[in-house]
Design a protein around this motif. Structure first.
Motif, mmCIF file in Angstrom:
data_model
loop_
_atom_site.group_PDB
_atom_site.id
_atom_site.type_symbol
_atom_site.label_atom_id
_atom_site.label_comp_id
_atom_site.label_asym_id
_atom_site.label_seq_id
_atom_site.Cartn_x
_atom_site.Cartn_y
_atom_site.Cartn_z
ATOM 1 N N ASP A 371 -0.468 -25.763 -21.877
ATOM 2 C CA ASP A 371 0.112 -24.394 -21.571
ATOM 3 C C ASP A 371 1.600 -24.130 -21.976
ATOM 4 O O ASP A 371 2.046 -23.126 -22.131
ATOM 5 N N ARG A 372 2.366 -25.442 -21.996
ATOM 6 C CA ARG A 372 3.794 -24.979 -22.234
ATOM 7 C C ARG A 372 3.867 -25.356 -23.824
ATOM 8 O O ARG A 372 5.025 -25.481 -24.337
ATOM 9 N N GLY A 373 2.932 -25.295 -24.376
ATOM 10 C CA GLY A 373 2.870 -25.489 -26.031
ATOM 11 C C GLY A 373 3.562 -26.677 -26.583
ATOM 12 O O GLY A 373 4.095 -26.650 -27.997
ATOM 13 N N LYS A 374 3.500 -27.653 -25.948
ATOM 14 C CA LYS A 374 3.899 -29.096 -26.504
ATOM 15 C C LYS A 374 2.548 -29.698 -27.036
ATOM 16 O O LYS A 374 2.851 -30.507 -27.747
ATOM 17 N N ILE A 375 1.230 -29.037 -27.201
ATOM 18 C CA ILE A 375 0.319 -29.777 -27.959
ATOM 19 C C ILE A 375 -0.638 -28.133 -28.251
ATOM 20 O O ILE A 375 -1.004 -27.435 -27.428
ATOM 21 N N ASP A 377 -3.201 -26.211 -30.945
ATOM 22 C CA ASP A 377 -4.574 -26.147 -31.904
ATOM 23 C C ASP A 377 -4.277 -26.827 -33.106
ATOM 24 O O ASP A 377 -3.034 -26.725 -33.727
ATOM 25 N N PRO A 378 -5.217 -27.392 -33.798
ATOM 26 C CA PRO A 378 -6.481 -27.752 -33.273
ATOM 27 C C PRO A 378 -6.457 -29.015 -32.569
ATOM 28 O O PRO A 378 -7.656 -29.235 -31.747
ATOM 29 N N ASP A 379 -5.152 -29.853 -32.282
ATOM 30 C CA ASP A 379 -5.403 -30.913 -31.510
ATOM 31 C C ASP A 379 -5.543 -30.661 -29.927
ATOM 32 O O ASP A 379 -6.415 -31.380 -29.407
ATOM 33 N N ALA A 380 -5.058 -29.675 -29.590
ATOM 34 C CA ALA A 380 -5.517 -29.140 -28.007
ATOM 35 C C ALA A 380 -6.864 -28.923 -27.715
ATOM 36 O O ALA A 380 -7.411 -29.384 -26.850
ATOM 37 N N LEU A 381 -7.485 -28.179 -28.556
ATOM 38 C CA LEU A 381 -9.078 -27.862 -28.441
ATOM 39 C C LEU A 381 -9.821 -29.153 -28.476
ATOM 40 O O LEU A 381 -10.857 -29.443 -27.797
ATOM 41 N N GLU A 382 -9.722 -30.256 -29.512
ATOM 42 C CA GLU A 382 -10.184 -31.467 -29.658
ATOM 43 C C GLU A 382 -9.973 -32.118 -28.287
ATOM 44 O O GLU A 382 -10.837 -32.830 -27.859
ATOM 45 N N LEU A 383 -8.804 -32.143 -27.961
ATOM 46 C CA LEU A 383 -8.281 -33.113 -26.629
ATOM 47 C C LEU A 383 -9.027 -32.518 -25.480
ATOM 48 O O LEU A 383 -9.531 -33.237 -24.631
ATOM 49 N N GLU A 384 -9.089 -31.240 -25.213
ATOM 50 C CA GLU A 384 -9.734 -30.719 -24.278
ATOM 51 C C GLU A 384 -11.238 -31.090 -24.166
ATOM 52 O O GLU A 384 -11.969 -31.190 -23.115
ATOM 53 N N GLN A 385 -12.081 -30.894 -25.422
ATOM 54 C CA GLN A 385 -13.242 -31.426 -25.451
ATOM 55 C C GLN A 385 -13.672 -32.750 -25.310
ATOM 56 O O GLN A 385 -14.693 -33.180 -24.416
ATOM 57 N N LYS A 386 -12.683 -33.647 -25.616
ATOM 58 C CA LYS A 386 -12.853 -34.829 -25.372
ATOM 59 C C LYS A 386 -12.784 -35.325 -23.909
ATOM 60 O O LYS A 386 -13.545 -36.123 -23.411
ATOM 61 N N SER A 387 -11.872 -34.622 -23.337
ATOM 62 C CA SER A 387 -11.701 -34.744 -21.738
ATOM 63 C C SER A 387 -12.702 -34.471 -21.168
ATOM 64 O O SER A 387 -13.102 -35.171 -20.077
ATOM 65 N N ALA A 388 -13.336 -33.117 -21.385
ATOM 66 C CA ALA A 388 -14.434 -32.964 -20.684
ATOM 67 C C ALA A 388 -15.801 -33.746 -20.828
ATOM 68 O O ALA A 388 -16.345 -33.874 -20.068
ATOM 69 N N ASP A 389 -15.820 -34.375 -22.141
ATOM 70 C CA ASP A 389 -17.087 -35.263 -22.080
ATOM 71 C C ASP A 389 -16.789 -36.398 -21.564
ATOM 72 O O ASP A 389 -17.637 -37.271 -20.820
ATOM 73 N N MET A 390 -15.384 -37.040 -21.633
ATOM 74 C CA MET A 390 -15.237 -38.245 -20.788
ATOM 75 C C MET A 390 -15.653 -37.944 -19.292
ATOM 76 O O MET A 390 -16.427 -38.755 -18.590
ATOM 77 N N ARG A 391 -15.111 -36.812 -18.880
ATOM 78 C CA ARG A 391 -15.258 -36.461 -17.409
ATOM 79 C C ARG A 391 -16.851 -36.534 -16.980
ATOM 80 O O ARG A 391 -17.428 -36.724 -15.946
ATOM 81 N N THR A 392 -17.662 -35.807 -17.804
ATOM 82 C CA THR A 392 -19.016 -35.612 -17.739
ATOM 83 C C THR A 392 -19.781 -37.070 -17.820
ATOM 84 O O THR A 392 -20.707 -37.436 -17.024
ATOM 85 N N GLY A 393 -19.299 -37.750 -18.677
ATOM 86 C CA GLY A 393 -19.966 -39.061 -18.868
ATOM 87 C C GLY A 393 -19.497 -39.898 -17.467
ATOM 88 O O GLY A 393 -20.298 -40.663 -17.131
ATOM 89 N N LEU A 394 -18.415 -39.955 -17.033
ATOM 90 C CA LEU A 394 -18.134 -40.840 -15.948
ATOM 91 C C LEU A 394 -18.891 -40.412 -14.554
ATOM 92 O O LEU A 394 -19.177 -41.133 -13.766
ATOM 93 N N ILE A 395 -19.031 -39.018 -14.548
ATOM 94 C CA ILE A 395 -19.562 -38.438 -13.245
ATOM 95 C C ILE A 395 -21.248 -39.005 -13.416
ATOM 96 O O ILE A 395 -21.763 -39.188 -12.508
ATOM 97 N N ASP A 396 -21.595 -38.758 -14.924
ATOM 98 C CA ASP A 396 -23.067 -39.435 -14.859
ATOM 99 C C ASP A 396 -23.039 -40.797 -14.470
ATOM 100 O O ASP A 396 -24.220 -41.491 -13.690
ATOM 101 N N VAL A 397 -22.164 -41.911 -14.719
ATOM 102 C CA VAL A 397 -22.345 -42.977 -14.364
ATOM 103 C C VAL A 397 -22.337 -43.051 -12.883
ATOM 104 O O VAL A 397 -23.177 -43.974 -12.186
ATOM 105 N N ILE A 398 -21.188 -42.334 -12.240
ATOM 106 C CA ILE A 398 -21.220 -42.540 -10.636
ATOM 107 C C ILE A 398 -22.707 -41.937 -10.108
ATOM 108 O O ILE A 398 -23.089 -42.624 -8.900
#
Length: 403
Positions: A371-375, A377-398
């Motif tokens: 949001d503050r422009g420190k990261i 695109d395209p790195d920002a988009l890829e990091l957001e996608q990876k973050s979402a995938d990690m969260r989904t995976g961890l919730i599936d484990v739980i």
């Protein structure tokens, strides 16, 4: 628009051939044009086969002699403002005498298929079909199709049809159901490459039926094959067979069985939480190890992106993911302790939830940096996608922790 062949027309010599174009106006059909080959000659049989799609017509002349006696050719005509003009003439790149290229023709959009029943690649008159594609106003040979089990005198290419990326080729003298019982072959195109998908024969085929004498195809779902000498209604009364070309889908979820990770259980979303290629809808076990491996991989690749972007506070974000007390370490240690019996179900679940809280904290910092422009695109988009995938995976484990 209708195109009618008259291959005994004599305008360019005896049996040179011609084609008539008719258009419909209301309930009436009127002749719009008569087409002949610019280089037509006697015995060419121009018009022995015809096909039309929109403003493009393809006309076969299988006795044309350009590549040798009866080597054959096909002519492409285009219509503009009601006037038809010859655009090009097609011949086989490897055409030879008695090839009979043009005995059958088909056109759909920018694709034309020309049959050459006299081709001898698989034996004398085993047959072939040639695919041409149009780019702008230029037609080029894209492929030569032959039957995978072709044999002499099959006459593969006696009939052809094409719609989109699907082609059907008839071989009326194929012998699978008896001498000259006939067959038809389905080809499909992917990325410019054609491959044989299926061979069709009549379920009740017998000798002399000539199944494949005519073919038609609509999309990738249906084909109609003629058997002109079938005897159901009397000797040589003929018949036609309708085939579904759609791939099998046993559970009717819209995903073909060959690609379905649960072919007997409807699951159109194809969800596979543990990445074991077996869909959640039919997977009775959950592969925690695989999900954690993916989580670890995503954390590692996120660290690489963060290091490259180098936003303020990047070291803290990296430690949150892969440090000694990071998400990966917490999840791995909790799993190992639980499986070894060192902690009970409730403690295991608590530690996994603590790791999820830590991941959520990382996500909040990530969004703040973006949001503050420190990261950017395209790195920002890829990091957001990876973050979402990690969260989904961890919730599936739980969600799959069993007491």
């Amino acid at each position: 628009t209708a195109v009618i062949g008259a291959y005994y027309d004599d305008d360019n010599g005896y049996n040179s051939g011609a084609v008539y174009v008719f258009i419909r106006s209301g309930d009436s059909w009127v002749r719009q044009a008569k087409l002949t080959a610019s280089d037509g000659a006697g015995w060419d049989y121009f018009g022995v086969s015809v096909a039309v799609d929109g403003d493009t017509a393809v006309i076969g002349a299988h006795y044309d002699d350009d590549n040798g006696t009866d080597s054959g050719s096909a002519y492409v005509f285009g219509r503009s403002d009601g006037a038809w003009a010859q655009q090009t003439r097609l011949t086989a790149a490897d055409g030879v005498e008695f090839h009979y290229f043009g005995r059958s023709v088909a056109v759909n959009g920018d694709t034309a298929i020309i049959g050459a029943l006299g081709d001898s690649d698989n034996g004398s008159k085993s047959g072939a079909a040639y695919v041409f594609s149009r780019s702008g106003s230029t037609w080029v040979q894209q492929a030569k199709l032959t039957a995978s089990d072709g044999a002499a005198n099959d006459w593969f290419g006696v009939s052809v049809a094409v719609d989109g990326d699907t082609a059907v080729i008839g071989a009326l003298y194929d012998d699978d159901n008896g001498s000259d019982s006939g067959s038809a072959y389905v080809f499909s195109r992917s990325g410019g490459t054609w491959a044989q998908q299926a061979k069709l024969t009549a379920f009740d085929g017998t000798s002399g039926d000539h199944f494949g004498a005519s073919v038609a195809v609509d999309g990738d779902t249906a084909a109609v094959i003629g058997a002109l000498y079938d005897d159901d209604n009397g000797s040589d009364s003929g018949s036609a067979y309708v085939f579904s070309l759609a791939p099998p889908d046993n559970d009717e979820d819209g995903v073909p069985d060959a690609q379905d990770n649960c072919p007997d259980t409807p699951n159109p979303d194809q969800a596979d939480s543990d990445y074991d290629t077996l869909g959640d809808a039919c997977d009775v076990t959950f592969d925690t190890e695989a999900v954690i491996d993916v989580l670890e991989f995503e954390c590692g690749s996120s660290v690489e992106l963060l290091t490259a972007a180098d936003p303020p506070g990047v070291k803290g974000m990296i430690n949150t993911l892969i440090g000694n007390g990071g998400v990966v370490a917490k999840v791995t240690k909790a799993k190992d302790a639980y499986l070894s019996g060192k902690i009970d179900y409730y403690t295991y679940l608590d530690r996994l939830n603590r790791a999820l809280d830590q991941l959520d904290a990382y996500n909040a910092r990530l969004e703040d940096k973006i949001d503050r422009g420190k990261i950017a695109d395209p790195d920002a988009l890829e990091l957001e996608q990876k973050s979402a995938d990690m969260r989904t995976g961890l919730i599936d484990v739980i969600n799959h922790v069993m007491p």
